[in-house]
Scaffold this motif. Structure first.
Motif, mmCIF file in Angstrom:
data_model
loop_
_atom_site.group_PDB
_atom_site.id
_atom_site.type_symbol
_atom_site.label_atom_id
_atom_site.label_comp_id
_atom_site.label_asym_id
_atom_site.label_seq_id
_atom_site.Cartn_x
_atom_site.Cartn_y
_atom_site.Cartn_z
ATOM 1 N N PRO A 214 -30.404 -0.099 -47.673
ATOM 2 C CA PRO A 214 -29.169 -0.830 -47.346
ATOM 3 C C PRO A 214 -28.104 -0.627 -48.418
ATOM 4 C CG PRO A 214 -31.103 -2.225 -47.044
ATOM 5 C CD PRO A 214 -31.572 -0.982 -47.738
ATOM 6 N N ASP A 215 -26.856 -0.782 -48.032
ATOM 7 C CA ASP A 215 -25.751 -0.656 -48.972
ATOM 8 C C ASP A 215 -25.769 -1.836 -49.937
ATOM 9 O OD1 ASP A 215 -23.115 0.513 -49.865
ATOM 10 O OD2 ASP A 215 -22.441 -1.465 -49.216
ATOM 11 N N LEU A 216 -25.626 -1.561 -51.222
ATOM 12 C CA LEU A 216 -25.718 -2.593 -52.245
ATOM 13 C C LEU A 216 -24.689 -3.700 -52.044
ATOM 14 C CD1 LEU A 216 -26.817 -3.706 -54.930
ATOM 15 C CD2 LEU A 216 -25.293 -2.120 -56.126
ATOM 16 N N SER A 217 -23.501 -3.349 -51.607
ATOM 17 C CA SER A 217 -22.412 -4.327 -51.487
ATOM 18 C C SER A 217 -22.680 -5.377 -50.424
ATOM 19 C CB SER A 217 -21.093 -3.612 -51.179
ATOM 20 O OG SER A 217 -20.763 -2.706 -52.203
ATOM 21 N N THR A 218 -23.439 -5.008 -49.385
ATOM 22 C CA THR A 218 -23.616 -5.911 -48.248
ATOM 23 C C THR A 218 -25.077 -6.254 -47.954
ATOM 24 O OG1 THR A 218 -23.603 -4.005 -46.739
ATOM 25 C CG2 THR A 218 -21.494 -5.101 -47.170
ATOM 26 N N ALA A 219 -26.011 -5.751 -48.753
ATOM 27 C CA ALA A 219 -27.433 -5.956 -48.480
ATOM 28 C C ALA A 219 -27.834 -7.424 -48.589
ATOM 29 C CB ALA A 219 -28.272 -5.121 -49.443
ATOM 30 N N ALA A 220 -28.763 -7.841 -47.742
ATOM 31 C CA ALA A 220 -29.281 -9.217 -47.782
ATOM 32 C C ALA A 220 -30.299 -9.390 -48.900
ATOM 33 C CB ALA A 220 -29.914 -9.578 -46.441
ATOM 34 N N ARG A 221 -30.925 -8.285 -49.333
ATOM 35 C CA ARG A 221 -31.900 -8.327 -50.402
ATOM 36 C C ARG A 221 -31.582 -7.224 -51.411
ATOM 37 N NH1 ARG A 221 -37.210 -8.369 -46.424
ATOM 38 N NH2 ARG A 221 -36.771 -10.343 -45.378
ATOM 39 N N VAL A 222 -31.699 -7.549 -52.675
ATOM 40 C CA VAL A 222 -31.404 -6.582 -53.732
ATOM 41 C C VAL A 222 -32.464 -6.697 -54.826
ATOM 42 C CG1 VAL A 222 -29.777 -5.881 -55.531
ATOM 43 C CG2 VAL A 222 -28.913 -6.637 -53.309
ATOM 44 N N VAL A 223 -32.967 -5.552 -55.266
ATOM 45 C CA VAL A 223 -33.883 -5.487 -56.411
ATOM 46 C C VAL A 223 -33.171 -4.710 -57.509
ATOM 47 C CG1 VAL A 223 -36.102 -4.701 -57.285
ATOM 48 C CG2 VAL A 223 -35.923 -5.538 -54.940
ATOM 49 N N SER A 224 -32.963 -5.347 -58.653
ATOM 50 C CA SER A 224 -32.236 -4.706 -59.755
ATOM 51 C C SER A 224 -33.132 -4.533 -60.971
ATOM 52 C CB SER A 224 -31.016 -5.543 -60.154
ATOM 53 O OG SER A 224 -29.955 -5.371 -59.258
ATOM 54 N N GLY A 225 -32.908 -3.438 -61.678
ATOM 55 C CA GLY A 225 -33.669 -3.157 -62.887
ATOM 56 C C GLY A 225 -32.778 -3.098 -64.106
ATOM 57 N N GLY A 226 -33.361 -3.399 -65.260
ATOM 58 C CA GLY A 226 -32.592 -3.391 -66.500
ATOM 59 C C GLY A 226 -33.104 -2.381 -67.501
ATOM 60 N N ARG A 227 -32.656 -2.540 -68.732
ATOM 61 C CA ARG A 227 -32.986 -1.584 -69.788
ATOM 62 C C ARG A 227 -34.473 -1.583 -70.115
ATOM 63 N NH1 ARG A 227 -29.021 -2.010 -74.621
ATOM 64 N NH2 ARG A 227 -29.728 -4.168 -74.468
ATOM 65 N N ALA A 228 -35.179 -2.662 -69.760
ATOM 66 C CA ALA A 228 -36.613 -2.751 -70.056
ATOM 67 C C ALA A 228 -37.434 -1.711 -69.303
ATOM 68 C CB ALA A 228 -37.130 -4.156 -69.716
ATOM 69 N N ASP A 263 -27.751 5.348 -61.338
ATOM 70 C CA ASP A 263 -26.393 5.820 -61.077
ATOM 71 C C ASP A 263 -25.384 4.692 -61.235
ATOM 72 O OD1 ASP A 263 -24.070 6.443 -58.883
ATOM 73 O OD2 ASP A 263 -24.874 8.288 -59.738
ATOM 74 N N ASN A 264 -24.180 5.038 -61.618
ATOM 75 C CA ASN A 264 -23.110 4.067 -61.815
ATOM 76 C C ASN A 264 -22.822 3.256 -60.557
ATOM 77 O OD1 ASN A 264 -20.797 3.067 -63.548
ATOM 78 N ND2 ASN A 264 -19.676 3.814 -61.762
ATOM 79 N N ALA A 265 -23.026 3.867 -59.376
ATOM 80 C CA ALA A 265 -22.756 3.179 -58.107
ATOM 81 C C ALA A 265 -23.681 1.996 -57.882
ATOM 82 C CB ALA A 265 -22.876 4.159 -56.945
ATOM 83 N N LEU A 266 -24.766 1.911 -58.663
ATOM 84 C CA LEU A 266 -25.744 0.834 -58.494
ATOM 85 C C LEU A 266 -25.503 -0.334 -59.444
ATOM 86 C CD1 LEU A 266 -29.050 2.913 -58.129
ATOM 87 C CD2 LEU A 266 -27.473 2.143 -56.340
ATOM 88 N N GLN A 267 -24.483 -0.231 -60.267
ATOM 89 C CA GLN A 267 -24.260 -1.259 -61.285
ATOM 90 C C GLN A 267 -23.807 -2.580 -60.675
ATOM 91 O OE1 GLN A 267 -22.049 -0.038 -64.791
ATOM 92 N NE2 GLN A 267 -21.159 -2.079 -64.995
ATOM 93 N N VAL A 268 -24.483 -3.639 -61.061
ATOM 94 C CA VAL A 268 -24.137 -4.995 -60.645
ATOM 95 C C VAL A 268 -23.589 -5.733 -61.854
ATOM 96 C CG1 VAL A 268 -25.034 -7.200 -59.792
ATOM 97 C CG2 VAL A 268 -25.916 -5.048 -58.856
ATOM 98 N N GLN A 270 -19.814 -7.683 -63.859
ATOM 99 C CA GLN A 270 -18.364 -7.848 -63.959
ATOM 100 C C GLN A 270 -17.625 -6.529 -63.821
ATOM 101 O OE1 GLN A 270 -17.127 -9.536 -67.673
ATOM 102 N NE2 GLN A 270 -15.103 -10.104 -66.948
ATOM 103 N N THR A 271 -18.188 -5.452 -64.366
ATOM 104 C CA THR A 271 -17.550 -4.136 -64.274
ATOM 105 C C THR A 271 -18.217 -3.256 -63.224
ATOM 106 O OG1 THR A 271 -18.931 -3.383 -66.122
ATOM 107 C CG2 THR A 271 -16.720 -4.161 -66.651
ATOM 108 N N GLY A 272 -19.073 -3.860 -62.415
ATOM 109 C CA GLY A 272 -19.716 -3.138 -61.320
ATOM 110 C C GLY A 272 -19.447 -3.834 -60.009
ATOM 111 N N LYS A 273 -20.474 -3.985 -59.201
ATOM 112 C CA LYS A 273 -20.332 -4.647 -57.910
ATOM 113 C C LYS A 273 -20.658 -6.137 -58.044
ATOM 114 C CE LYS A 273 -21.154 -0.758 -54.779
ATOM 115 N NZ LYS A 273 -21.033 0.313 -55.765
ATOM 116 N N GLY A 294 -21.867 -10.887 -61.721
ATOM 117 C CA GLY A 294 -21.938 -10.082 -60.507
ATOM 118 C C GLY A 294 -22.971 -10.526 -59.506
ATOM 119 N N MET A 295 -23.873 -11.488 -59.893
ATOM 120 C CA MET A 295 -24.959 -11.830 -58.967
ATOM 121 C C MET A 295 -25.328 -13.305 -58.923
ATOM 122 S SD MET A 295 -27.025 -12.464 -61.619
ATOM 123 C CE MET A 295 -28.616 -12.852 -60.871
#
Length: 335
Positions: A214-228, A263-268, A270-273, A294-295
């Motif tokens: 699904p598209d990150l901007s409109t998805a009902a569910r999102v799994v995000s990863g960090g620097r860890a 990828d930059n397009a996945l960033q959630v 203030q400066t992302g989505k 952002g979330m």
């Protein structure tokens, strides 16, 4: 732990009075023949002003007319203005902004609006400058014809803003308003001339990451990863399988993006989505204020982090203090 109500900060305000009914010009963003959901949310916000809402659709001839036909069926629109030109093919600000200014002067619009997207943030400020008005950005609430609420300080405070400009120009945070219904409307369609414009900017190329998720901007569910996650391989090994199990979109913190894990397009953030899905799972994300901006409006926030003092737990509805390298595989297996 649920998110507490945000404090309300005062911004500079102006007294104003209105002697005419609001009429709004909505810039409709589209891609591959589909209307951007953010434009439908902006329509919902514009409808709260009263008066008529007219949509402006621009693009190459066939595409613009096809999108205009779709827009005419959107509930809440009184008229759809369509302008065709090769210069509009990539929705660059330079040719579109003068057209918006011309339509405002010709039709007497009291308001101009668009979604607070990358395209909206490019087109609308330029149009605002040409109209000689001060833009109100990223609103989340409409309190009157010239009164809005918008987040400031990375969303940690809300500012009530009142404008005294003759024409009010504003952009709308898509997650703050429901999308207008795509069916049920019967707006008339009117063609308008593209007018004259300068072309100091040339479109070079666009790189798009194709995905079956699904598209990150409109998805009902999102799994995000960090620097860890420590590497792009780790990101792919732990985040993507979990997202696939949940039929979710993939997101990332800025730290993960800057480190090259995603990828930059996945960033959630203030400066992302800025997103507000039904479910947001933050894996190995500490919860920096820029990311929370952002979330934090997500309906349910789940955090997995081995640091019990990580700021992400302050906004999480469900928190798991555990090593992600053990917790995520177990979660995937149980799903």
């Amino acid at each position: 732990m649920a998110v507490s109500a945000l404090p309300r900060a005062s911004a500079r305000t102006f007294a104003t009075s209105s002697s005419r009914l609001a009429n709004t010009l909505l810039f409709v963003e589209h891609k591959k023949g589909e209307i951007n959901p953010a434009s439908l949310s902006a329509l919902t916000a514009a409808s709260k002003l009263g008066g008529d809402v007219h949509a402006l659709v621009v693009g190459k001839s066939d595409e613009a007319k096809a999108v205009a036909e779709k827009a005419s069926k959107v509930s809440g629109l009184a008229k759809v203005l369509v302008s065709s030109s090769d210069a509009f093919a990539h929705q660059l600000a330079e040719p579109i902004a003068p057209l918006i200014k011309e339509l405002v002067e010709k039709n007497g619009y009291t308001h101009v609006t668009a979604g607070h997207t990358a395209v909206g943030r490019d087109v609308i400020p330029r149009a605002s400058a040409l109209i000689d008005t001060q833009q109100v950005s990223d609103i989340i609430q409409v309190d009157g014809e010239k009164e809005f609420v918008r987040p400031i300080y990375a969303g940690n405070a809300l500012a009530s803003v009142k404008s005294n400009d003759k024409v009010v120009v504003f952009t709308v945070r898509g997650t703050a308003f429901d999308e207008a219904k795509a069916e049920g409307g019967s707006a008339s369609v009117e063609e308008v001339s593209a007018g004259s414009y300068s072309e100091p900017t040339k479109f070079v190329e666009e790189k798009i990451n194709e995905s079956t998720r699904p598209d990150l901007s409109t998805a009902a569910r999102v799994v995000s990863g960090g620097r860890a996650l420590k590497s792009a391989e780790g990101f792919a090994k732990y985040i993507e399988p979990l997202a696939d199990k949940l039929h979710a979109a993939v997101g990332a913190s800025r730290a993960a993006v800057d480190a090259g894990y995603a990828d930059n397009a996945l960033q959630v953030g203030q400066t992302g989505k800025i997103i507000a899905p039904e479910l947001y799972i933050a894996v190995g994300i500490s919860g920096a204020i820029q990311h929370l901006a952002g979330m934090k409006d997500s309906k349910t926030i789940v955090a997995i982090n081995k640091d019990p003092d990580a700021p992400i737990f302050q906004v999480a509805d469900l928190g798991l203090v555990a090593d992600l390298y053990q917790a995520v595989p177990e979660l995937i297996e149980k799903l």
